[in-house]
Write a protein that holds these residues in place. Structure first.
Motif, mmCIF file in Angstrom:
data_model
loop_
_atom_site.group_PDB
_atom_site.id
_atom_site.type_symbol
_atom_site.label_atom_id
_atom_site.label_comp_id
_atom_site.label_asym_id
_atom_site.label_seq_id
_atom_site.Cartn_x
_atom_site.Cartn_y
_atom_site.Cartn_z
ATOM 1 N N ALA A 12 -95.024 29.815 -40.362
ATOM 2 C CA ALA A 12 -93.842 30.028 -39.886
ATOM 3 C C ALA A 12 -93.244 28.662 -39.668
ATOM 4 O O ALA A 12 -93.347 28.139 -38.751
ATOM 5 C CB ALA A 12 -94.059 30.790 -38.869
ATOM 6 N N PRO A 13 -92.450 28.064 -40.712
ATOM 7 C CA PRO A 13 -91.759 26.918 -40.401
ATOM 8 C C PRO A 13 -90.542 27.158 -39.292
ATOM 9 O O PRO A 13 -90.218 28.282 -39.229
ATOM 10 C CB PRO A 13 -91.182 26.725 -41.855
ATOM 11 C CG PRO A 13 -91.093 27.903 -42.536
ATOM 12 C CD PRO A 13 -92.245 28.912 -42.003
ATOM 13 N N VAL A 14 -90.605 26.096 -38.660
ATOM 14 C CA VAL A 14 -89.687 26.106 -37.566
ATOM 15 C C VAL A 14 -88.355 25.324 -37.994
ATOM 16 O O VAL A 14 -88.260 24.338 -38.653
ATOM 17 C CB VAL A 14 -90.145 25.338 -36.276
ATOM 18 C CG1 VAL A 14 -88.985 25.193 -35.146
ATOM 19 C CG2 VAL A 14 -91.222 26.195 -35.838
ATOM 20 N N LEU A 57 -91.462 35.697 -46.931
ATOM 21 C CA LEU A 57 -90.549 36.766 -46.543
ATOM 22 C C LEU A 57 -89.818 36.356 -45.383
ATOM 23 O O LEU A 57 -90.119 35.328 -44.677
ATOM 24 C CB LEU A 57 -91.468 37.814 -45.983
ATOM 25 C CG LEU A 57 -92.640 38.328 -46.757
ATOM 26 C CD1 LEU A 57 -93.493 39.482 -45.877
ATOM 27 C CD2 LEU A 57 -92.108 39.075 -47.847
ATOM 28 N N THR A 58 -88.484 36.723 -45.331
ATOM 29 C CA THR A 58 -87.640 36.554 -44.384
ATOM 30 C C THR A 58 -87.346 37.719 -43.511
ATOM 31 O O THR A 58 -87.394 38.905 -44.115
ATOM 32 C CB THR A 58 -86.294 35.823 -44.540
ATOM 33 O OG1 THR A 58 -85.477 36.677 -45.592
ATOM 34 C CG2 THR A 58 -86.696 34.290 -45.600
ATOM 35 N N ASP A 59 -86.677 37.801 -42.427
ATOM 36 C CA ASP A 59 -86.271 38.999 -41.596
ATOM 37 C C ASP A 59 -84.803 39.425 -42.045
ATOM 38 O O ASP A 59 -84.445 40.339 -41.776
ATOM 39 C CB ASP A 59 -86.250 38.913 -40.243
ATOM 40 C CG ASP A 59 -85.686 37.316 -39.618
ATOM 41 O OD1 ASP A 59 -85.190 36.485 -40.585
ATOM 42 O OD2 ASP A 59 -85.483 37.071 -38.584
ATOM 43 N N PHE A 60 -84.238 38.709 -42.843
ATOM 44 C CA PHE A 60 -82.749 39.048 -43.301
ATOM 45 C C PHE A 60 -82.193 37.984 -44.153
ATOM 46 O O PHE A 60 -82.844 36.874 -44.278
ATOM 47 C CB PHE A 60 -81.764 39.218 -42.359
ATOM 48 C CG PHE A 60 -81.871 38.300 -41.148
ATOM 49 C CD1 PHE A 60 -81.215 37.028 -41.378
ATOM 50 C CD2 PHE A 60 -82.476 38.521 -39.990
ATOM 51 C CE1 PHE A 60 -81.114 35.917 -40.399
ATOM 52 C CE2 PHE A 60 -82.424 37.510 -39.038
ATOM 53 C CZ PHE A 60 -81.940 36.323 -39.169
ATOM 54 N N GLY A 61 -81.193 38.038 -44.723
ATOM 55 C CA GLY A 61 -80.494 37.229 -45.512
ATOM 56 C C GLY A 61 -79.575 36.131 -44.927
ATOM 57 O O GLY A 61 -79.347 36.257 -43.420
ATOM 58 N N ARG A 62 -78.886 35.536 -45.605
ATOM 59 C CA ARG A 62 -77.759 34.541 -45.118
ATOM 60 C C ARG A 62 -76.489 35.053 -45.593
ATOM 61 O O ARG A 62 -76.233 35.346 -46.729
ATOM 62 C CB ARG A 62 -78.052 33.233 -45.376
ATOM 63 C CG ARG A 62 -79.139 32.804 -44.552
ATOM 64 C CD ARG A 62 -78.777 32.522 -43.024
ATOM 65 N NE ARG A 62 -79.850 32.156 -42.292
ATOM 66 C CZ ARG A 62 -79.746 32.016 -41.081
ATOM 67 N NH1 ARG A 62 -78.487 31.642 -40.632
ATOM 68 N NH2 ARG A 62 -80.711 31.222 -40.246
ATOM 69 N N ASP A 63 -75.388 35.169 -44.909
ATOM 70 C CA ASP A 63 -74.171 35.277 -45.322
ATOM 71 C C ASP A 63 -73.694 34.478 -46.711
ATOM 72 O O ASP A 63 -74.118 33.436 -46.487
ATOM 73 C CB ASP A 63 -72.889 34.927 -43.973
ATOM 74 C CG ASP A 63 -71.652 35.375 -44.247
ATOM 75 O OD1 ASP A 63 -71.194 35.310 -45.782
ATOM 76 O OD2 ASP A 63 -70.763 35.540 -43.398
ATOM 77 N N PRO A 76 -77.528 41.078 -42.995
ATOM 78 C CA PRO A 76 -78.631 41.852 -43.478
ATOM 79 C C PRO A 76 -78.599 42.810 -44.594
ATOM 80 O O PRO A 76 -79.410 43.603 -44.934
ATOM 81 C CB PRO A 76 -78.391 43.021 -42.138
ATOM 82 C CG PRO A 76 -77.071 42.763 -41.774
ATOM 83 C CD PRO A 76 -76.630 41.282 -42.029
ATOM 84 N N ARG A 77 -77.396 42.489 -45.626
ATOM 85 C CA ARG A 77 -77.080 43.214 -46.413
ATOM 86 C C ARG A 77 -78.154 42.851 -47.664
ATOM 87 O O ARG A 77 -78.283 43.666 -48.597
ATOM 88 C CB ARG A 77 -75.723 43.343 -46.891
ATOM 89 C CG ARG A 77 -74.933 43.794 -46.026
ATOM 90 C CD ARG A 77 -74.722 45.283 -46.015
ATOM 91 N NE ARG A 77 -74.543 45.915 -47.281
ATOM 92 C CZ ARG A 77 -75.041 46.880 -47.582
ATOM 93 N NH1 ARG A 77 -75.812 47.800 -47.256
ATOM 94 N NH2 ARG A 77 -74.422 47.470 -48.970
ATOM 95 N N ALA A 78 -78.558 41.621 -47.778
ATOM 96 C CA ALA A 78 -79.289 41.278 -48.804
ATOM 97 C C ALA A 78 -80.189 40.054 -48.481
ATOM 98 O O ALA A 78 -79.820 39.121 -47.751
ATOM 99 C CB ALA A 78 -78.451 40.794 -50.017
ATOM 100 N N GLY A 79 -81.603 39.979 -48.977
ATOM 101 C CA GLY A 79 -82.362 38.928 -48.655
ATOM 102 C C GLY A 79 -83.230 38.818 -49.869
ATOM 103 O O GLY A 79 -83.248 39.183 -51.028
ATOM 104 N N PRO A 111 -87.413 46.973 -46.802
ATOM 105 C CA PRO A 111 -88.523 46.302 -46.151
ATOM 106 C C PRO A 111 -89.799 47.219 -46.319
ATOM 107 O O PRO A 111 -90.835 46.498 -46.698
ATOM 108 C CB PRO A 111 -88.288 45.924 -44.716
ATOM 109 C CG PRO A 111 -86.928 45.985 -44.675
ATOM 110 C CD PRO A 111 -86.468 46.888 -45.756
ATOM 111 N N GLY A 112 -89.711 48.315 -46.270
ATOM 112 C CA GLY A 112 -91.059 49.353 -46.541
ATOM 113 C C GLY A 112 -91.420 49.253 -47.935
ATOM 114 O O GLY A 112 -92.732 49.412 -48.228
#
Length: 127
Positions: A12-14, A57-63, A76-79, A111-112
């Motif tokens: 987990a990179p910080v 994996l990421t928990d969500f995308g970026r604007d 949250p719409r695309a990652g 995610p599922g």
């Protein structure tokens, strides 16, 4: 896993929660280091005996738009999820976004779905 056991290693990179300063800080250096690390892990997963799965994996995308502070907010719409090794087919892209990477086109991958693919790669189907 062929021997009936499995291990999970989490890296987990910080410091990639960049809401500002993408163009003025050390983001480029951190991105190059992460890219090199993922490439080495992918080489190991793809060159092994099929028992190793690399999952980035990421928990969500970026604007898709850079904000006034020179960063990007949570989106949250695309990652992105990258899976390699464990006998998965190579070079397959699943899912598509618009030209900015902001909105899914067609059916969204959940995610599922990603979790099911990971379990399925090790023969642990969710039937």
């Amino acid at each position: 896993h062929a021997t009936g056991s499995a291990a999970v290693v989490r890296v987990a990179p910080v410091g990639f929660d960049d809401h500002e300063g993408l163009y003025s800080g050390d983001f480029a250096a951190r991105a190059r280091a992460a890219d090199a690390g993922v490439a080495r892990l992918a080489d190991a997963a793809l060159g092994g005996d099929g028992d190793t799965l690399l999952a980035v994996l990421t928990d969500f995308g970026r604007d898709p738009h850079v904000n006034m502070q020179g960063g990007r907010h949570h989106w949250p719409r695309a990652g992105v999820a990258l899976l390699a090794g464990a006998g998965l087919p190579r070079g397959v892209v699943v899912g598509e976004t618009d030209g900015l990477g902001g909105e899914p086109i067609g059916g969204a991958i959940t995610p599922g779905d990603v979790g099911a693919w990971i379990l399925g790669a090790f023969g642990l189907g969710l039937e």
